[in-house]
Scaffold this motif. Structure first.
Motif, PDB file in Angstrom:
ATOM      1  N   THR A 141      -7.662  25.320  11.955  1.00  0.00           N
ATOM      2  CA  THR A 141      -7.407  24.067  12.669  1.00  0.00           C
ATOM      3  C   THR A 141      -8.656  23.212  12.657  1.00  0.00           C
ATOM      4  N   GLY A 142      -8.445  21.923  12.692  1.00  0.00           N
ATOM      5  CA  GLY A 142      -9.512  20.937  12.852  1.00  0.00           C
ATOM      6  C   GLY A 142      -9.047  19.901  13.858  1.00  0.00           C
ATOM      7  N   ASN A 143      -9.840  19.670  14.903  1.00  0.00           N
ATOM      8  CA  ASN A 143      -9.460  18.750  15.976  1.00  0.00           C
ATOM      9  C   ASN A 143     -10.567  17.748  16.258  1.00  0.00           C
ATOM     10  N   LEU A 144     -10.185  16.538  16.578  1.00  0.00           N
ATOM     11  CA  LEU A 144     -11.097  15.502  17.071  1.00  0.00           C
ATOM     12  C   LEU A 144     -10.613  15.102  18.451  1.00  0.00           C
ATOM     13  N   GLY A 145     -11.550  14.743  19.314  1.00  0.00           N
ATOM     14  CA  GLY A 145     -11.098  14.333  20.634  1.00  0.00           C
ATOM     15  C   GLY A 145     -12.208  13.900  21.544  1.00  0.00           C
ATOM     16  N   VAL A 146     -11.850  13.846  22.814  1.00  0.00           N
ATOM     17  CA  VAL A 146     -12.756  13.372  23.861  1.00  0.00           C
ATOM     18  C   VAL A 146     -12.869  14.467  24.906  1.00  0.00           C
ATOM     19  N   GLN A 147     -14.072  14.697  25.387  1.00  0.00           N
ATOM     20  CA  GLN A 147     -14.269  15.584  26.519  1.00  0.00           C
ATOM     21  C   GLN A 147     -15.016  14.829  27.604  1.00  0.00           C
ATOM     22  N   ALA A 148     -14.671  15.137  28.843  1.00  0.00           N
ATOM     23  CA  ALA A 148     -15.276  14.440  29.976  1.00  0.00           C
ATOM     24  C   ALA A 148     -15.387  15.397  31.145  1.00  0.00           C
ATOM     25  N   ASN A 187     -18.949  10.731  32.186  1.00  0.00           N
ATOM     26  CA  ASN A 187     -19.731  11.210  31.048  1.00  0.00           C
ATOM     27  C   ASN A 187     -18.827  11.591  29.871  1.00  0.00           C
ATOM     28  N   MET A 188     -18.000  10.659  29.402  1.00  0.00           N
ATOM     29  CA  MET A 188     -17.091  10.918  28.288  1.00  0.00           C
ATOM     30  C   MET A 188     -17.842  10.898  26.961  1.00  0.00           C
ATOM     31  N   ASP A 189     -17.513  11.835  26.088  1.00  0.00           N
ATOM     32  CA  ASP A 189     -18.119  11.928  24.760  1.00  0.00           C
ATOM     33  C   ASP A 189     -17.073  12.375  23.758  1.00  0.00           C
ATOM     34  N   ASP A 209     -22.214  17.409  27.636  1.00  0.00           N
ATOM     35  CA  ASP A 209     -23.250  17.400  26.606  1.00  0.00           C
ATOM     36  C   ASP A 209     -22.599  17.311  25.225  1.00  0.00           C
ATOM     37  N   ALA A 210     -22.717  16.140  24.607  1.00  0.00           N
ATOM     38  CA  ALA A 210     -22.093  15.923  23.302  1.00  0.00           C
ATOM     39  C   ALA A 210     -22.793  16.688  22.187  1.00  0.00           C
ATOM     40  N   SER A 211     -24.034  17.139  22.402  1.00  0.00           N
ATOM     41  CA  SER A 211     -24.759  17.836  21.349  1.00  0.00           C
ATOM     42  C   SER A 211     -24.620  19.354  21.436  1.00  0.00           C
ATOM     43  N   ALA A 212     -23.959  19.873  22.455  1.00  0.00           N
ATOM     44  CA  ALA A 212     -23.788  21.322  22.603  1.00  0.00           C
ATOM     45  C   ALA A 212     -22.881  21.873  21.506  1.00  0.00           C
ATOM     46  N   ILE A 213     -23.133  23.109  21.125  1.00  0.00           N
ATOM     47  CA  ILE A 213     -22.331  23.779  20.105  1.00  0.00           C
ATOM     48  C   ILE A 213     -21.664  24.993  20.745  1.00  0.00           C
ATOM     49  N   PRO A 214     -20.355  24.893  21.039  1.00  0.00           N
ATOM     50  CA  PRO A 214     -19.651  26.035  21.625  1.00  0.00           C
ATOM     51  C   PRO A 214     -19.150  26.995  20.547  1.00  0.00           C
ATOM     52  N   VAL A 215     -19.210  28.286  20.831  1.00  0.00           N
ATOM     53  CA  VAL A 215     -18.634  29.324  19.972  1.00  0.00           C
ATOM     54  C   VAL A 215     -17.749  30.179  20.876  1.00  0.00           C
ATOM     55  N   LEU A 216     -16.447  30.212  20.593  1.00  0.00           N
ATOM     56  CA  LEU A 216     -15.485  30.877  21.473  1.00  0.00           C
ATOM     57  C   LEU A 216     -14.579  31.830  20.710  1.00  0.00           C
ATOM     58  N   ALA A 217     -14.200  32.911  21.366  1.00  0.00           N
ATOM     59  CA  ALA A 217     -13.077  33.726  20.913  1.00  0.00           C
ATOM     60  C   ALA A 217     -11.842  33.031  21.467  1.00  0.00           C
ATOM     61  N   ALA A 218     -10.871  32.741  20.618  1.00  0.00           N
ATOM     62  CA  ALA A 218      -9.775  31.866  21.030  1.00  0.00           C
ATOM     63  C   ALA A 218      -8.410  32.488  20.765  1.00  0.00           C
ATOM     64  N   ALA A 219      -7.454  32.100  21.614  1.00  0.00           N
ATOM     65  CA  ALA A 219      -6.062  32.503  21.444  1.00  0.00           C
ATOM     66  C   ALA A 219      -5.196  31.252  21.357  1.00  0.00           C
ATOM     67  N   SER A 269     -29.852  21.730  27.195  1.00  0.00           N
ATOM     68  CA  SER A 269     -29.726  21.424  28.622  1.00  0.00           C
ATOM     69  C   SER A 269     -28.637  22.208  29.343  1.00  0.00           C
ATOM     70  N   VAL A 270     -27.516  22.533  28.698  1.00  0.00           N
ATOM     71  CA  VAL A 270     -26.409  23.189  29.396  1.00  0.00           C
ATOM     72  C   VAL A 270     -25.947  24.477  28.712  1.00  0.00           C
ATOM     73  N   SER A 271     -26.841  25.283  28.171  1.00  0.00           N
ATOM     74  CA  SER A 271     -26.442  26.546  27.547  1.00  0.00           C
ATOM     75  C   SER A 271     -25.838  27.467  28.595  1.00  0.00           C
ATOM     76  N   GLY A 272     -24.810  28.203  28.198  1.00  0.00           N
ATOM     77  CA  GLY A 272     -24.206  29.161  29.116  1.00  0.00           C
ATOM     78  C   GLY A 272     -22.786  29.510  28.745  1.00  0.00           C
ATOM     79  N   LEU A 273     -22.196  30.362  29.572  1.00  0.00           N
ATOM     80  CA  LEU A 273     -20.826  30.807  29.380  1.00  0.00           C
ATOM     81  C   LEU A 273     -19.866  29.634  29.519  1.00  0.00           C
ATOM     82  N   ILE A 274     -18.856  29.616  28.665  1.00  0.00           N
ATOM     83  CA  ILE A 274     -17.859  28.548  28.688  1.00  0.00           C
ATOM     84  C   ILE A 274     -16.473  29.168  28.496  1.00  0.00           C
ATOM     85  N   TRP A 275     -15.480  28.590  29.124  1.00  0.00           N
ATOM     86  CA  TRP A 275     -14.097  29.022  28.921  1.00  0.00           C
ATOM     87  C   TRP A 275     -13.201  27.804  28.892  1.00  0.00           C
ATOM     88  N   ARG A 276     -12.084  27.945  28.199  1.00  0.00           N
ATOM     89  CA  ARG A 276     -11.110  26.857  28.092  1.00  0.00           C
ATOM     90  C   ARG A 276      -9.703  27.441  28.262  1.00  0.00           C
TER      91      ARG A 276
END
Length: 173
Positions: free
Chosen positions: A47-54, A60-62, A90-100, A125-132
């Protein structure tokens, strides 16, 4: 004419043959497991997705993007790895997730999907655990492609949470 083996000779013969027998049975078992697993391989999907996160309250939309590779257990359940650039806050953060990615058994051309993932966001600036966790609509373009439209709630230890709204494409092999 040969006399019968003594009990000691019989034991020696059995002991010397046992390791070869066990290793042969182990190799046969592994071969059979491999042969049985190959037909069960349903394929992979990207998959490839483009979008907005806020952040919550649409502060702080990016813009961001997301790429993922999934192993297909069947046509409904996909598990894989997601990465991209941008998280809420943070628009420059790089998330790496195990996804379902789980297609719900409702509809044919347009299917609702439950999505989720857990991982780590790498950033200065905002490194850490993330979930979606969220949902999407999977609009089938044929047997091997889909258009995706969806949103997720994103939780992060540094800033609480935010909303991700994305659209993209899925290709199945």
């Amino acid at each position: 004419f040969r006399p019968a083996n003594t009990p000691t000779e019989t034991l020696r013969t059995i002991r010397s043959a046992t390791p070869n027998y066990l290793s042969t049975m182990l190799l046969r078992g592994l071969f059979c497991a491999l042969i049985c697993a190959v037909p069960a391989f349903s394929g992979i999907a990207f998959t490839g997705n483009l979008g907005v996160q806020a952040l919550s309250g649409f502060k702080n939309m990016d813009f961001g993007y997301n790429l993922a590779g999934y192993y297909k257990f069947d046509d409904q359940v996909l598990l894989g790895v997601q990465s991209g650039q941008g998280v809420g806050g943070d628009a420059s953060a790089i998330p790496v997730l195990a996804a379902a990615y789980v297609r719900l058994p409702v509809g044919r051309a347009i299917m609702p999907v439950a999505t989720g993932g857990v991982g780590y966001a790498f950033s200065g600036s905002v490194s850490g655990l993330i979930w979606r966790a969220g949902g999407a609509l999977d609009v089938r373009n044929g047997k091997r492609s889909s258009v995706l439209l969806g949103s997720e709630y994103e939780g992060h230890g540094s800033y609480g949470g935010g909303v991700v709204i994305r659209g993209g494409l899925m290709l199945e092999l």
